[in-house]
Scaffold this motif. Sequence first.
Motif, PDB file in Angstrom:
ATOM      1  N   TYR A 484       0.849  -1.198   0.000  1.00  0.00           N
ATOM      2  CA  TYR A 484       0.000   0.000   0.000  1.00  0.00           C
ATOM      3  C   TYR A 484       0.885   1.249   0.000  1.00  0.00           C
ATOM      4  N   THR A 485       1.700   1.346  -1.054  1.00  0.00           N
ATOM      5  CA  THR A 485       2.679   2.422  -1.131  1.00  0.00           C
ATOM      6  C   THR A 485       2.021   3.791  -1.066  1.00  0.00           C
ATOM      7  N   HIS A 486       0.813   3.912  -1.610  1.00  0.00           N
ATOM      8  CA  HIS A 486       0.153   5.227  -1.640  1.00  0.00           C
ATOM      9  C   HIS A 486      -0.263   5.675  -0.236  1.00  0.00           C
ATOM     10  N   LEU A 487      -0.203   4.774   0.756  1.00  0.00           N
ATOM     11  CA  LEU A 487      -0.560   5.148   2.120  1.00  0.00           C
ATOM     12  C   LEU A 487       0.656   5.437   2.986  1.00  0.00           C
ATOM     13  N   LEU A 488       1.852   5.311   2.440  1.00  0.00           N
ATOM     14  CA  LEU A 488       3.056   5.551   3.227  1.00  0.00           C
ATOM     15  C   LEU A 488       3.172   7.033   3.573  1.00  0.00           C
ATOM     16  N   PRO A 489       3.789   7.338   4.736  1.00  0.00           N
ATOM     17  CA  PRO A 489       3.992   8.746   5.103  1.00  0.00           C
ATOM     18  C   PRO A 489       4.820   9.458   4.041  1.00  0.00           C
ATOM     19  N   ALA A 490       4.405  10.670   3.716  1.00  0.00           N
ATOM     20  CA  ALA A 490       5.084  11.425   2.660  1.00  0.00           C
ATOM     21  C   ALA A 490       6.550  11.661   2.997  1.00  0.00           C
ATOM     22  N   GLY A 491       6.853  11.862   4.291  1.00  0.00           N
ATOM     23  CA  GLY A 491       8.231  12.121   4.692  1.00  0.00           C
ATOM     24  C   GLY A 491       9.165  10.983   4.341  1.00  0.00           C
ATOM     25  N   TRP A 492       8.738   9.745   4.574  1.00  0.00           N
ATOM     26  CA  TRP A 492       9.590   8.602   4.271  1.00  0.00           C
ATOM     27  C   TRP A 492       9.680   8.353   2.778  1.00  0.00           C
ATOM     28  N   ILE A 493       8.641   8.697   2.039  1.00  0.00           N
ATOM     29  CA  ILE A 493       8.721   8.611   0.580  1.00  0.00           C
ATOM     30  C   ILE A 493       9.801   9.558   0.064  1.00  0.00           C
ATOM     31  N   GLN A 494       9.864  10.753   0.632  1.00  0.00           N
ATOM     32  CA  GLN A 494      10.895  11.713   0.229  1.00  0.00           C
ATOM     33  C   GLN A 494      12.287  11.218   0.594  1.00  0.00           C
ATOM     34  N   VAL A 495      12.415  10.599   1.768  1.00  0.00           N
ATOM     35  CA  VAL A 495      13.707  10.038   2.158  1.00  0.00           C
ATOM     36  C   VAL A 495      14.120   8.948   1.182  1.00  0.00           C
ATOM     37  N   GLN A 496      13.176   8.092   0.820  1.00  0.00           N
ATOM     38  CA  GLN A 496      13.475   7.016  -0.121  1.00  0.00           C
ATOM     39  C   GLN A 496      13.914   7.578  -1.466  1.00  0.00           C
ATOM     40  N   GLN A 497      13.233   8.611  -1.946  1.00  0.00           N
ATOM     41  CA  GLN A 497      13.596   9.216  -3.223  1.00  0.00           C
ATOM     42  C   GLN A 497      14.992   9.832  -3.165  1.00  0.00           C
ATOM     43  N   ARG A 498      15.332  10.445  -2.038  1.00  0.00           N
ATOM     44  CA  ARG A 498      16.658  11.052  -1.881  1.00  0.00           C
ATOM     45  C   ARG A 498      17.746   9.970  -1.880  1.00  0.00           C
ATOM     46  N   ILE A 499      17.486   8.867  -1.213  1.00  0.00           N
ATOM     47  CA  ILE A 499      18.466   7.776  -1.164  1.00  0.00           C
ATOM     48  C   ILE A 499      18.690   7.205  -2.559  1.00  0.00           C
ATOM     49  N   LEU A 500      17.608   6.973  -3.301  1.00  0.00           N
ATOM     50  CA  LEU A 500      17.738   6.443  -4.654  1.00  0.00           C
ATOM     51  C   LEU A 500      18.478   7.407  -5.566  1.00  0.00           C
ATOM     52  N   ALA A 501      18.180   8.697  -5.442  1.00  0.00           N
ATOM     53  CA  ALA A 501      18.855   9.700  -6.269  1.00  0.00           C
ATOM     54  C   ALA A 501      20.350   9.733  -5.969  1.00  0.00           C
ATOM     55  N   THR A 502      20.693   9.632  -4.696  1.00  0.00           N
ATOM     56  CA  THR A 502      22.107   9.661  -4.300  1.00  0.00           C
ATOM     57  C   THR A 502      22.832   8.434  -4.841  1.00  0.00           C
ATOM     58  N   ARG A 503      22.195   7.273  -4.767  1.00  0.00           N
ATOM     59  CA  ARG A 503      22.837   6.059  -5.260  1.00  0.00           C
ATOM     60  C   ARG A 503      23.020   6.118  -6.777  1.00  0.00           C
ATOM     61  N   GLU A 504      22.037   6.678  -7.474  1.00  0.00           N
ATOM     62  CA  GLU A 504      22.168   6.808  -8.930  1.00  0.00           C
ATOM     63  C   GLU A 504      23.307   7.764  -9.287  1.00  0.00           C
ATOM     64  N   ALA A 505      23.401   8.860  -8.548  1.00  0.00           N
ATOM     65  CA  ALA A 505      24.460   9.832  -8.816  1.00  0.00           C
ATOM     66  C   ALA A 505      25.823   9.228  -8.534  1.00  0.00           C
ATOM     67  N   THR A 506      25.931   8.466  -7.447  1.00  0.00           N
ATOM     68  CA  THR A 506      27.196   7.814  -7.123  1.00  0.00           C
ATOM     69  C   THR A 506      27.580   6.803  -8.182  1.00  0.00           C
ATOM     70  N   GLY A 507      26.582   6.057  -8.665  1.00  0.00           N
ATOM     71  CA  GLY A 507      26.850   5.080  -9.711  1.00  0.00           C
ATOM     72  C   GLY A 507      27.302   5.736 -11.008  1.00  0.00           C
ATOM     73  N   ALA A 508      26.709   6.879 -11.316  1.00  0.00           N
ATOM     74  CA  ALA A 508      27.105   7.607 -12.539  1.00  0.00           C
ATOM     75  C   ALA A 508      28.535   8.127 -12.416  1.00  0.00           C
ATOM     76  N   GLU A 509      28.912   8.599 -11.235  1.00  0.00           N
ATOM     77  CA  GLU A 509      30.263   9.098 -11.030  1.00  0.00           C
ATOM     78  C   GLU A 509      31.294   7.980 -11.181  1.00  0.00           C
ATOM     79  N   LEU A 510      30.964   6.808 -10.633  1.00  0.00           N
ATOM     80  CA  LEU A 510      31.875   5.684 -10.740  1.00  0.00           C
ATOM     81  C   LEU A 510      32.016   5.216 -12.181  1.00  0.00           C
ATOM     82  N   ALA A 511      30.922   5.340 -12.956  1.00  0.00           N
ATOM     83  CA  ALA A 511      30.952   4.899 -14.341  1.00  0.00           C
ATOM     84  C   ALA A 511      31.837   5.789 -15.203  1.00  0.00           C
ATOM     85  N   THR A 512      31.949   7.057 -14.826  1.00  0.00           N
ATOM     86  CA  THR A 512      32.767   7.988 -15.611  1.00  0.00           C
ATOM     87  C   THR A 512      34.199   7.977 -15.112  1.00  0.00           C
TER      88      THR A 512
END
Length: 512
Positions: A484-512
């Motif tokens: 029931y992802t649509h019922l999750l607290p908005a704050g933790w959804i934002q934390v999750q999005q920030r973590i995913l964005a950081t991991r993607e950015a780190t992966g892109a840096e390592l790739a270059t």
Amino acid sequence: MPSGHTTEADDDAELDMSVFHKYAYRVRKLFLFGLHDAAVVEDLGMFQALQVPSPLLPNLTDLVWNDELGLSLVWPLLNPRLRSLQIPISHWITGSTPLLLSKIRGLCPELRSLTLRVSFGLVQGGPGEQALAGNCLSRVICSWKKLEELDYSPLGCEGITSLCALSSLKVLRLHIDDSFLGLPANSLSFPSLRSVHVKAQNLGSIFSLLQAMKTFPKSIRIDLPIGLFGNVNYGLETVELILSLISQHEVERFSMSFPGNPNPVNVSDMLQPLFRCRNLRALQVAVMSQFTLLDDDLCTIASAWPQLEELELFDLPPPYRAPFSSQLADGQDFPPVPEFELLPVPQPLPVPQFLPVPQPLPVPQPLPIPQPLHPHSLISAEVSYPELINSWFPYAHRTAKITFHGFITLLRLCPNLRFFNLAIDATKLDGLQGDKPGGGVCNRLIKHVNFIDSPIGDPEVVARILLDILPELKTVLGSHTPPYTHLLPAGWIQVQQRILATREATGAELAT
């Protein structure tokens, strides 16, 4: 009608079994549990009618049977290569079940893993008939001398003591009732046992079983009904007695779920007898009452068990209930609440005679049966506590008193921690605003946490803290994405999005 195509000829034609035989040798595992289709019975019966040579699946090693199909139909599937067999006996028939069970042993003599469960209430004929059933089951089970894993619901004390003949037994799962309160002390010996999992209706039976064991395995799991009525005859004094018994042995993994009591429970104080198990690596405690767990308490727990690798502490304060439709936002559909079996109110049980322990504690006395707080508080013992947290989210919230300061202390004192499940108060962020909020504490083993029922403050700050102390973190939503992802607290959804964005950015840096 052309010559040669007569009805008699069609009736006499043999069924072509070449395709079946071609693939029968490839089958290694067969699961028939949960089937209620008459076609399955007809298919198995057809093989017998055609006199297809047994075993039907000569290389079958794992079989999960459904007793709704009848024990007589299982024979053609048994073979000397079979190593794992699961048979839930839901219908005990005095005239045939013992005979059928006795025949199984000769068809799969090299069995290593066995599940054999009998519902006590379905063994008819009174105590005498139950004793005969128990003797039959014991003879059949103990005939497999090489058995290493057993899941069993024994009938009476003799049903357990007879298992001592299984010298190779490594994993034992038992489903016991109140008849085990009279187990003699030090009457059980399992020299090869590594893990024991016991499901019971009250703590008294658990204690009686444990004090009958001469030695303990490295892993112990205890499950009681988490509804309020399942444990009313014994209180936290019995829990302390159980933990005192366990603390006399080198236990490395311990799990326990029990109803608790109406008053808040201090987890650190309750677990204190277990602190003597310095090599504890995994701990799971689930209690159906509110507990208190502050930063100092978490520090005490971490100091007692520096080798901890897994830590799960659950509480679900009663009363809890699903909100009515009028409490939901317009247009919002709430997920269906799973149906749980209601437990009957048990009669008061006799107090067992306990062995003395190093630090004697009062013998637990039966407690008065409380009135139910809410019908939904009566839940079957077959439902695990983590399943409740996931199924009843978002209106089941654990108590969250631990702050990031306590969590960082836990990571510092237990450097091998790779999994934890705690509720945390992520609104208290004082002193954690800098670039290195963890003060150098860093754990690269933890990749999944579950904070979805925890209060949260500034998502940006929380994300920065988590990325600092848990740089390999992938999600804050648990190891499995909640349905029931649509019922999750908005704050933790934002934390999750920030973590995913950081991991993607780190992966892109390592790739270059």
